[in-house]
Design an enzyme around this catalytic site. Structure first.
Site, PDB file in Angstrom:
ATOM      1  CG  HIS A 160      -0.294   0.007   2.683  1.00 29.71           C
ATOM      2  ND1 HIS A 160       0.133   1.158   3.208  1.00 29.71           N
ATOM      3  CD2 HIS A 160       0.316  -1.034   3.377  1.00 29.71           C
ATOM      4  CE1 HIS A 160       0.725   0.864   4.210  1.00 29.71           C
ATOM      5  NE2 HIS A 160       0.912  -0.554   4.379  1.00 29.71           N
ATOM      6  CG  ASP A 161      -0.301   4.527   1.135  1.00 27.79           C
ATOM      7  OD1 ASP A 161      -1.195   5.181   0.596  1.00 27.79           O
ATOM      8  OD2 ASP A 161      -0.631   3.501   2.107  1.00 27.79           O
ATOM      9  N   GLY A 193       4.787  -1.506   2.681  1.00 30.79           N
ATOM     10  CA  GLY A 193       3.880  -0.155   2.301  1.00 30.79           C
ATOM     11  C   GLY A 193       4.917   1.004   2.264  1.00 30.79           C
TER      12      GLY A 193
END
Length: 257
Positions: A120-121, A138
């Site tokens: 994520h991100d 992440g």
């Protein structure tokens, strides 16, 4: 559209007219797919996700799912993928979290090989190669033209600089400056990515200056600030030092040594 009758496409998904979707693939709601993109069989694409033009996504990839990060609470974050990417078998790419960018971003012209995980991100730039089973936790940033070799593990919030290279099985817990080759567990700097720079058209003079800069950073016993001051005095004669200097200046985790 060339949609196999065995594919499942949510009515709200927006697919360009020439998108191909193979059998048993699932395209969920809030997904947009651009012209020329090919989704092979058994692919799952969840939204909100935007996929650009002329991408190819191979079987058993899961693209745009939510993250297992415990902070995530079903917020409508998204994934954005650019153009001309190849995403091979079993790749997993998760959407962002509102605690960071709320978006995971993949640029253009990347090769993402089998079983790579992009958390994520994360941000993957352009012209990168992520080799089989590499894993990005992440909040990871991968600069343009970086090569992340097989089974490389990258810790949260690490920045991997432009034109850098990680060897097989490298465990990266700090930032990797532009042009630098790292190997080992934990990662250690081993030199510059000379072969990669030659392939990308860097002049012999620029490569020699980058090699000199590497020695200033890693071989002279200087502090990071002392090394940067020396590199900045050289930058007027070699613009290619800019990415190296910038990647060290912006580092928050400290650089791989």
């Amino acid at each position: 559209m060339l949609i196999d009758s065995r594919a499942i496409i949510d009515p709200s998904a927006k697919l360009a007219d020439d998108v191909e979707v193979g059998p048993w693939s699932i395209i969920g709601p809030n997904v947009e797919i651009g012209a020329g993109t090919v989704i092979k069989s058994h692919v799952v694409v969840k939204g909100p996700t935007v996929i650009g033009r002329n991408n190819t996504i191979y079987q058993f990839a899961t693209v745009g799912d939510d993250t297992p990060d415990l902070k995530y609470n079903n917020e409508p974050t998204r994934l954005v993928i650019g153009d001309n990417n190849v995403i091979r078998e079993g790749v997993t790419i998760h959407r962002g979290t509102v605690q960071d960018r709320a978006e995971t971003t993949i640029g253009n012209d990347n090769l993402i090989m089998a079983y790579v995980h992009i958390g994520h991100d994360s941000v993957v730039g352009n012209h990168c190669i992520l080799v089989n089973n590499a894993a990005l936790a992440g909040h990871v940033y991968i600069g343009d033209w970086a090569i992340v070799s097989g089974y490389t593990l990258i810790h949260q919030f690490c920045h991997i600089g432009e034109h850098s290279f990680s060897g097989m099985g490298t465990a990266i817990g700090k930032d990797v400056p532009a042009y630098v080759t790292v190997m080992g567990s934990p990662a250690a700097a081993k030199g510059i990515n000379t072969e990669g720079l030659k392939r990308r058209g860097f002049s012999s003079e620029a490569i020699a200056t980058i090699r000199k800069a590497y020695k200033i950073i890693y071989r002279r016993g200087l502090t990071t600030e002392e090394a940067l001051q020396e590199l900045e005095s050289m930058q007027a004669d070699c613009a290619e030092l800019g990415p190296l200097i910038h990647s060290i200046r912006v580092s928050k985790r400290g650089i791989v040594r």
